[in-house]
Scaffold this active site. Structure first.
Site, mmCIF file in Angstrom:
data_model
loop_
_atom_site.group_PDB
_atom_site.id
_atom_site.type_symbol
_atom_site.label_atom_id
_atom_site.label_comp_id
_atom_site.label_asym_id
_atom_site.label_seq_id
_atom_site.Cartn_x
_atom_site.Cartn_y
_atom_site.Cartn_z
ATOM 1 N N ALA A 1 -33.283 -25.476 20.813
ATOM 2 C CA ALA A 1 -32.405 -25.785 21.939
ATOM 3 C C ALA A 1 -32.952 -27.019 22.649
ATOM 4 C CB ALA A 1 -32.341 -24.607 22.912
ATOM 5 N N LYS A 2 -32.198 -27.577 23.552
ATOM 6 C CA LYS A 2 -32.699 -28.680 24.383
ATOM 7 C C LYS A 2 -31.800 -28.795 25.591
ATOM 8 C CE LYS A 2 -35.922 -31.896 24.162
ATOM 9 N NZ LYS A 2 -37.243 -31.721 23.521
#
Lengths: 409, 168
Positions: A101-102
């Site tokens: 994720a980011k």
């Protein structure tokens, strides 16, 4: 080509070699969820400002999603998506049970007070608390975010869901952080450098390194390489750079940075520019600042025989091709800088078990993970005659793919 | 040949040695011999009798069929594993692209172990049978396709099979 396109390019290259087919390629590269939020806060002067934030959750087949949260005026959805997918491959390469994720907020934190940053961070959690969590998605520090920001995230999330230190990693040591977390990326990079040098039959002692970036990754990498017998011939940060073919006096440089806040003006060498640093005479180049700094043109002038990617995507694909032709060995970001997420995993484990490991244990476990990952990638690279980066993506696609097939869709 | 730790490690990482204990892998090393091939040398030619299996220890080889290059393989690759089961003709030609170091296990010596109920040899045979069964499944699908019968798509399962063949 930007860094998001570069990640997609490398993924596609490996997927085609494995011949997984177009529809499986799509399944693996498309993100699970992309969230865009508007964060309205009151500034200290009473002005109301609205900031845009993103969280992209790329893949959770191997576990809760994991990735940094950055504060930067140029953050955009496409970049965050690219970095989220990079996290999926990175966590798979080091075999920690996380997906990718980011996140990011479009903001210039240097123009904000601490109180304003706190309000912004808490607002971000208000908008996202139902999609993050210790078993869903676990943020971590990234560009312009630090342990204090993580502490605010933990506190705000805990208000909704009860005491939850494992919702975020990279926390302050006094608040459920892990020993060894701060130096983890640099320490992981040290292990990778040792392994690569051993493979090419070169001793660490006397090997000349140039390090671009003197922040969370570069400064620890330089310090540890120096302590291990490496000669640091050049370093640079946003303020400027310094080089000395005889080797820089690292303790004196750290003292200078502590006093002045930057590398610039250090007396133990001659000044050098950010780009000049990439092409100085050295054996190993460690680009540990920003993505996309090495294009085909810069790659042509790089004199190092080994490039170890401390930053995410410092080498663009065209540069990779030049390096392949020149016989320069590139150790890819998804291995070289994976020490950070590895120790983040250790922090999460400690939080879930309510224990605290000593630093020796953290460092020893980290070294083991980095060595094993390097070995696996090396063996794929040798048996299939692939560059290390492609081999790393092949390994990552294999691991994510197996989890996906076993779970079913 | 003398067993060396790196050799054992390399062999035990191969799919055909899956499930073998260190001692059993060492037994396999006992009937193996190390050999070299000069750049350009032919290891074996298409349609010749398969008398041994090779593992590439160092260097690069090319697999070709009727003059067309099929693949370039390097360290850790296994060549002609089916010949261990006996009676197989070589299905392709393998040429050394560089100076190569190889491990050779002759069919004859392997068959002798098998005849003596050697567990290591039996386990390797079992592993090779699994590889063959996977390959047969692919060929069956192609056969059905060539008969004009469209098979129901199984893309996820196909992907799983690709991953098995890459053996992570």
């Amino acid at each position: 080509m930007n860094t998001a396109e570069a990640t997609q390019h490398y993924f596609t290259k490996a997927a085609r070699i494995m011949n997984v087919g177009e529809r499986i390629e799509n399944l693996l590269s498309a993100p699970l969820r992309e969230v865009k939020v508007q964060l309205a806060i009151e500034l200290d002067n009473g002005e109301v400002r609205t900031f845009t934030g993103f969280r992209v959750q790329h893949d959770n087949s191997r576990g809760p999603m994991k990735g940094g949260l950055r504060y930067h005026p140029e953050v955009n959805g496409e970049e965050v998506l690219g970095l989220a997918s990079l996290m999926t491959w990175k966590t798979a390469v080091v075999n920690v049970p996380f997906g990718g994720a980011k996140g990011g907020v479009q903001v210039d934190p240097t123009q904000m007070s601490l109180k304003e940053l706190e309000r912004l961070t808490r607002k971000f959690v208000d908008q996202l608390h139902d999609v993050i969590g210790p078993t869903r998605d676990i943020p971590a520090p990234d560009v312009n975010t630090n342990p204090q920001v993580m502490a605010w995230i933990m506190d705000q999330y805990s208000k909704y869901h009860g005491h939850s230190p494992a919702v975020v990693t990279g926390k302050p040591l006094e608040l459920y952080g892990s020993r060894g977390r701060e130096a983890a990326t640099g320490r992981g990079l040290l292990t990778v450098c040792r392994e690569v040098l051993r493979d090419v039959g070169r001793p660490m002692k006397g090997t000349r390194f140039a390090v671009q970036g003197f922040g969370n990754v570069g400064s620890h990498a330089a310090r540890l390489l120096f302590a291990d017998g490496g000669v640091i011939v050049a370093v640079s940060d946003v303020s400027g750079g310094v080089q000395n073919p005889q080797g820089l006096d690292l303790p004196a440089l750290f003292e200078h940075v502590r006093k002045t806040g930057g590398v610039k003006g250090f007396g133990g060498g001659t000044p050098c520019g950010q780009e000049e640093l990439l092409t100085v005479d050295c054996d190993v180049l460690v680009p540990a600042a920003l993505g996309g700094v090495i294009d085909a043109k810069v790659a042509q002038s790089v004199r190092a025989k080994i490039v170890v990617e401390g930053a995410n995507s410092p080498c663009l694909p065209q540069a990779d091709e030049v390096f392949e032709k020149k016989g320069v060995l590139v150790v890819p970001d998804i291995l070289a800088n994976a020490g950070g997420v590895t120790v983040s995993y250790f922090e999460w484990v400690q939080n879930l078990q309510h224990v605290s490991w000593d630093e020796e244990r953290v460092n020893a476990e980290l070294e083991k993970v980095m060595k094993e990952s390097y070995e696996r990638i090396g063996s794929i690279s040798r048996s299939r005659q692939l560059p290390l980066r492609t081999a790393a993506y092949v390994l990552a696609i294999g691991r994510v793919g197996k989890a996906t097939v076993l779970r079913g869709i | 040949m003398a067993t060396s730790a790196p050799m054992l490690k390399k062999l035990s990482a191969l799919p055909m040695c899956q499930g073998l204990s260190a001692a059993q892998t060492a037994e396999l090393v006992e009937i193996a011999e190390e050999t070299t091939a000069k750049k350009g040398a032919t290891l074996f030619a298409e349609e010749s009798a398969g008398d041994a299996l090779y593992v590439v220890l160092e260097g690069q080889v090319e697999v070709s069929k009727r003059g067309a290059s099929l693949a370039k393989l390097g360290e850790g690759s296994v060549l002609g594993e089916m010949s261990l089961l006996g009676g197989e003709m070589r299905s392709a030609t393998v040429t050394a692209l560089s100076e190569c170091k190889l491990l050779r296990i002759s069919t004859e010596r392997f068959q002798k172990r098998l005849a003596a109920d050697n567990l290591a040899a039996l386990k390797v045979t079992h592993n090779l049978a699994q590889v063959m069964s996977r390959r047969l499944a692919v060929i069956n699908d192609k056969l059905v396709e060539s008969l004009g019968k469209t098979k129901k798509k199984e893309e996820l399962a196909d992907f799983g099979r690709i991953l098995n063949n890459w053996s992570f």
